[in-house]
Design a protein around this motif. Structure first.
Motif, PDB file in Angstrom:
ATOM      1  N   HIS A 179       0.833  -1.203   0.000  1.00  0.00           N
ATOM      2  CA  HIS A 179       0.000   0.000   0.000  1.00  0.00           C
ATOM      3  C   HIS A 179       0.869   1.256   0.000  1.00  0.00           C
ATOM      4  CE1 HIS A 179      -3.596  -2.449   0.880  1.00  0.00           C
ATOM      5  NE2 HIS A 179      -2.763  -3.170   1.610  1.00  0.00           N
ATOM      6  N   GLY A 180       0.231   2.372  -0.295  1.00  0.00           N
ATOM      7  CA  GLY A 180       0.919   3.657  -0.239  1.00  0.00           C
ATOM      8  C   GLY A 180       1.980   3.813  -1.307  1.00  0.00           C
ATOM      9  N   ASP A 181       3.011   4.586  -0.975  1.00  0.00           N
ATOM     10  CA  ASP A 181       4.069   4.892  -1.938  1.00  0.00           C
ATOM     11  C   ASP A 181       4.876   3.665  -2.337  1.00  0.00           C
ATOM     12  OD1 ASP A 181       3.308   7.524  -1.849  1.00  0.00           O
ATOM     13  OD2 ASP A 181       4.843   8.123  -0.401  1.00  0.00           O
ATOM     14  N   ALA A 182       4.844   2.616  -1.517  1.00  0.00           N
ATOM     15  CA  ALA A 182       5.625   1.410  -1.823  1.00  0.00           C
ATOM     16  C   ALA A 182       4.962   0.559  -2.907  1.00  0.00           C
ATOM     17  CB  ALA A 182       5.813   0.574  -0.560  1.00  0.00           C
ATOM     18  N   GLU A 184       3.745  -0.778  -6.354  1.00  0.00           N
ATOM     19  CA  GLU A 184       4.217  -0.668  -7.731  1.00  0.00           C
ATOM     20  C   GLU A 184       3.131  -1.156  -8.680  1.00  0.00           C
ATOM     21  OE1 GLU A 184       8.112  -2.470  -8.309  1.00  0.00           O
ATOM     22  OE2 GLU A 184       8.467  -2.332  -6.153  1.00  0.00           O
ATOM     23  N   TRP A 191      -2.194  -1.830  -8.689  1.00  0.00           N
ATOM     24  CA  TRP A 191      -1.026  -1.389  -7.933  1.00  0.00           C
ATOM     25  C   TRP A 191      -0.898  -2.230  -6.670  1.00  0.00           C
ATOM     26  CZ3 TRP A 191       2.379   2.616  -9.262  1.00  0.00           C
ATOM     27  CH2 TRP A 191       2.017   3.343 -10.404  1.00  0.00           C
ATOM     28  N   GLY A 192       0.329  -2.619  -6.338  1.00  0.00           N
ATOM     29  CA  GLY A 192       0.604  -3.254  -5.050  1.00  0.00           C
ATOM     30  C   GLY A 192       0.325  -4.735  -4.972  1.00  0.00           C
TER      31      GLY A 192
END
Length: 322
Positions: A179-182, A184, A191-192
């Motif tokens: 989650h978040g900025d991590a 990809e 994403w993620g």
């Protein structure tokens, strides 16, 4: 070799097709590998499909030339299989709604007539079925096969049966755990996904992104980890954390008694398995704790599963005719 009845089994997963002629007792009378052509969007993955069809026909011809009777054909492929229509969507093969089953039926009919049934199934589900019938999951009724390779998918055994979901089940690698900025972007468009962190391909890519150094796959990352490389250690830590999350979620929802880890990363042995066991154990409260073991059938799991599925189909067709 005495003539007998055989099935043609082909596993299209990976960079090389794993192929065999397999007798009813599971004996592999012939095995070989063939390169899978590089998929090309310009031809819609036609070269891959043509290579598959050629392989199936040539294996059948070999069986006939040696006096064997071809009872059925089992082919397993990556991607999402629409079981109702026999079509496959597989991004790495450039297949979008490709009529794989119809093409196989036409090729096999031309070579052997109308009497040879064909099974088209998912490569990971087939590998899990083989592990269930004759490998690390034998004797279980609720279990999971989770190969960690270029991608991640799961084969789920629930109440003694392999779950297909009409060809869509088991895509654990495309569940969101980062989650978040991590997070990809995954090849699936989300994403993620688990696959963006914990697959063998992701580990090599993420190490290169951290260091600027190109590595020869996850194997080299593991070598660097053993040598004390801090960037390899971080990539490995991230992969393990996501895998523990995935195993805890699956355990909570489906309650397997055993989880067999396969694919290229299982070559890490206890470096992989022990942290997974410890991580899952620490997180569970009321849930039934599964054994976490290494799969045992290796690269042949998909081919052996394809063969078993083909024999199952041949037997079912024979029962219907009685």
């Amino acid at each position: 070799m005495d003539p007998c009845e055989v099935v043609v089994a082909v596993d299209l997963g990976g960079t090389r097709m794993k192929c065999g002629l397999v007798a009813a007792d599971g004996a592999v009378l012939h095995r070989e590998t063939r390169p899978t052509p590089r998929a090309d969007a310009r031809d819609g993955g036609r070269a891959v499909l043509d290579a598959l069809l050629e392989t199936v026909v040539e294996l059948g011809q070999k069986a006939t030339a040696e006096g064997h009777r071809v009872r059925a054909v089992g082919v397993v492929v990556p991607g999402v299989i629409d079981a109702e229509h026999g079509t496959v969507g597989a991004e790495n093969l450039e297949w979008v709604g490709t009529p794989v089953l119809a093409e196989l039926q036409a090729a096999v009919r031309a070579a052997h007539g109308d009497h040879v049934p064909i099974v088209l199934a998912h490569d990971v589900r087939a590998g899990g079925y083989a592990e269930f019938r004759q490998g690390a999951l034998a004797g279980t009724t609720n279990s999971m096969f989770l190969p960690l390779g270029t991608g991640i998918a799961a084969a789920m055994i629930v109440d003694g049966s392999l779950v297909s979901g009409d060809g869509y089940a088991g895509e654990l690698g495309h569940s969101k755990f980062i989650h978040g900025d991590a997070a990809e972007l995954c090849a699936c468009g989300q994403w993620g996904c688990l696959e963006t962190v914990a697959s063998a391909a992701a580990m090599a890519r993420r190490y290169t992104a951290r260091t600027g150094r190109t590595v020869d796959g996850a194997r080299e990352v593991m070598q660097l980890l053993a040598a004390g490389d801090p960037d390899a250690a971080q990539v490995w830590h991230d992969a393990l954390a996501a895998l523990v999350d995935a195993l805890v979620l699956y355990t909570t929802l489906v309650a397997p008694t055993r989880i067999a880890i396969g694919g290229g990363l299982v070559g890490a042995g206890e470096t992989l398995l022990q942290p997974l066991r410890e991580g899952v154990h620490a997180r569970l409260t009321f849930q039934r704790e599964p054994e976490i073991v290494a799969a045992v059938l290796g690269e042949e799991a998909g081919m052996l599963g394809a063969a078993q599925m083909a024999w199952d189909r041949a037997g079912a067709d024979e029962e219907e005719q009685r």
